[in-house]
Design a protein around this motif. Structure first.
Motif, mmCIF file in Angstrom:
data_model
loop_
_atom_site.group_PDB
_atom_site.id
_atom_site.type_symbol
_atom_site.label_atom_id
_atom_site.label_comp_id
_atom_site.label_asym_id
_atom_site.label_seq_id
_atom_site.Cartn_x
_atom_site.Cartn_y
_atom_site.Cartn_z
ATOM 1 N N GLN A 29 0.377 -0.980 0.030
ATOM 2 C CA GLN A 29 -0.168 -0.125 0.256
ATOM 3 C C GLN A 29 1.203 1.111 0.145
ATOM 4 O OE1 GLN A 29 -0.217 -2.751 2.319
ATOM 5 N NE2 GLN A 29 -2.489 -2.918 2.312
ATOM 6 N N LYS A 33 1.016 4.324 -2.915
ATOM 7 C CA LYS A 33 0.000 5.085 -2.455
ATOM 8 C C LYS A 33 1.149 6.230 -2.982
ATOM 9 C CE LYS A 33 -1.399 8.391 1.622
ATOM 10 N NZ LYS A 33 -1.394 8.565 2.577
ATOM 11 N N ASP A 93 -9.687 9.690 -7.318
ATOM 12 C CA ASP A 93 -10.158 8.904 -6.084
ATOM 13 C C ASP A 93 -9.780 7.551 -5.762
ATOM 14 O OD1 ASP A 93 -12.207 8.028 -4.426
ATOM 15 O OD2 ASP A 93 -13.757 7.419 -6.057
ATOM 16 N N VAL A 94 -8.153 7.612 -5.764
ATOM 17 C CA VAL A 94 -7.692 6.182 -5.728
ATOM 18 C C VAL A 94 -7.856 5.388 -4.767
ATOM 19 C CG1 VAL A 94 -4.907 5.365 -6.591
ATOM 20 C CG2 VAL A 94 -6.266 7.708 -7.225
ATOM 21 N N ARG A 95 -8.091 4.333 -4.718
ATOM 22 C CA ARG A 95 -9.061 3.052 -4.405
ATOM 23 C C ARG A 95 -7.702 2.219 -4.098
ATOM 24 N NH1 ARG A 95 -12.807 5.433 -6.896
ATOM 25 N NH2 ARG A 95 -13.064 2.927 -7.414
ATOM 26 N N GLY A 97 -6.572 -1.810 -2.777
ATOM 27 C CA GLY A 97 -6.889 -2.662 -2.393
ATOM 28 C C GLY A 97 -6.237 -3.402 -1.179
ATOM 29 N N VAL A 110 -6.354 -2.198 -7.960
ATOM 30 C CA VAL A 110 -6.378 -0.528 -7.658
ATOM 31 C C VAL A 110 -7.271 0.168 -8.345
ATOM 32 C CG1 VAL A 110 -5.212 1.961 -8.213
ATOM 33 C CG2 VAL A 110 -3.560 -0.257 -7.140
ATOM 34 N N GLU A 111 -8.532 0.878 -8.995
ATOM 35 C CA GLU A 111 -8.894 1.833 -9.073
ATOM 36 C C GLU A 111 -9.385 3.553 -8.946
ATOM 37 O OE1 GLU A 111 -13.118 -1.223 -8.624
ATOM 38 O OE2 GLU A 111 -12.340 -0.195 -6.769
ATOM 39 N N PHE A 112 -9.936 4.042 -10.033
ATOM 40 C CA PHE A 112 -9.436 4.876 -10.068
ATOM 41 C C PHE A 112 -10.494 5.486 -10.880
ATOM 42 C CE2 PHE A 112 -5.915 3.874 -12.191
ATOM 43 C CZ PHE A 112 -5.826 4.181 -13.103
ATOM 44 N N GLU A 117 -14.610 4.957 -15.136
ATOM 45 C CA GLU A 117 -13.305 3.741 -13.854
ATOM 46 C C GLU A 117 -12.156 3.657 -14.190
ATOM 47 O OE1 GLU A 117 -13.562 2.074 -10.256
ATOM 48 O OE2 GLU A 117 -14.665 3.535 -10.714
ATOM 49 N N THR A 119 -9.699 -0.021 -13.403
ATOM 50 C CA THR A 119 -8.961 -1.226 -12.982
ATOM 51 C C THR A 119 -8.205 -1.632 -12.568
ATOM 52 O OG1 THR A 119 -11.526 -1.532 -11.488
ATOM 53 C CG2 THR A 119 -9.796 -2.791 -11.627
#
Length: 155
Positions: A29, A33, A93-95, A97, A110-112, A117, A119
Motif C-alpha cells: 500500500q 500510495k 479518487d484512487v482506491r 485494495g 487499484v481503482e481510480f 472508472e 481498474t
C-alpha cells in the motif's frame, strides 16, 4: 589516516547523489500510495520510465530493452502511461485494495477515475528491502493488456 577520511567522504557524497525517490516501501500500500502521488516531472530523464524508481529490476530491464530496440523518433511498445491507463488525464479518487501476499510477491487491485472508472491489477515483488512494481495489467474492456505482455515477456 587520510585514506579512511577520503573513503568516508566518497561514501557520503554517493549517498547524497541518490534520488529522493529511491525509497524503500515496507508495504504494498505504501508503494502504491507513493506511486499515485508521484510527480513525474521529478523523474530521471535517463531512466527507461518516469516510474523507474517504483519498478522492479526486471520491469526496468524490459523497458530498457524496448527503449534500446526502438528506432530514434519512433514510439516503443508502451505508447501510454500505464499508471493512469491512458495517454492523458490523471488518476483521481484512487482506491488501493488489500494485497494478496504470497512469499515475496503481492497482487493488488487499484481503482481510480480517469475520465471513466479504471481498474488495474498490480503484481509487486519484494526486492532491495522493499516492494516494487513488477507488472501492471488492465483486464477489463475490449483491449486487455499487461506491461510484461506488451514488452514481449512471457512471465
Amino acid at each position: 589516516m587520510r585514506l579512511p577520511t577520503f573513503i568516508l567522504a566518497l561514501a557520503v557524497s554517493a549517498l547524497a547523489a541518490l534520488p529522493a525517490s529511491a525509497q524503500t516501501y515496507k508495504t504494498p500500500q505504501a508503494l502504491l500510495k507513493a506511486l499515485y502521488s508521484y510527480d513525474t516531472d521529478n523523474s530521471d530523464a535517463e531512466a527507461p520510465s518516469p516510474y523507474s524508481a517504483f519498478f522492479s529490476d526486471h520491469l526496468n530491464e524490459l523497458l530498457q530493452t524496448d527503449l534500446d530496440n526502438t528506432p530514434e523518433g519512433d514510439v516503443g511498445a508502451i505508447d501510454f502511461d500505464p499508471v493512469i491507463a491512458g495517454q492523458d488525464g490523471a488518476a483521481s479518487d484512487v482506491r488501493i485494495g488489500q494485497p494478496i501476499l504470497l512469499d515475496d510477491k503481492a497482487e493488488v487491485e487499484v481503482e481510480f477515475e480517469n475520465g471513466e472508472e479504471v481498474t488495474l491489477f498490480y503484481t509487486l515483488v519484494r526486492e532491495h528491502g522493499g516492494w516494487k512494481v513488477d507488472d501492471i495489467a488492465n483486464q477489463k474492456g475490449d483491449n486487455p493488456w499487461s506491461l510484461s505482455g506488451l514488452l514481449g515477456d512471457a512471465q
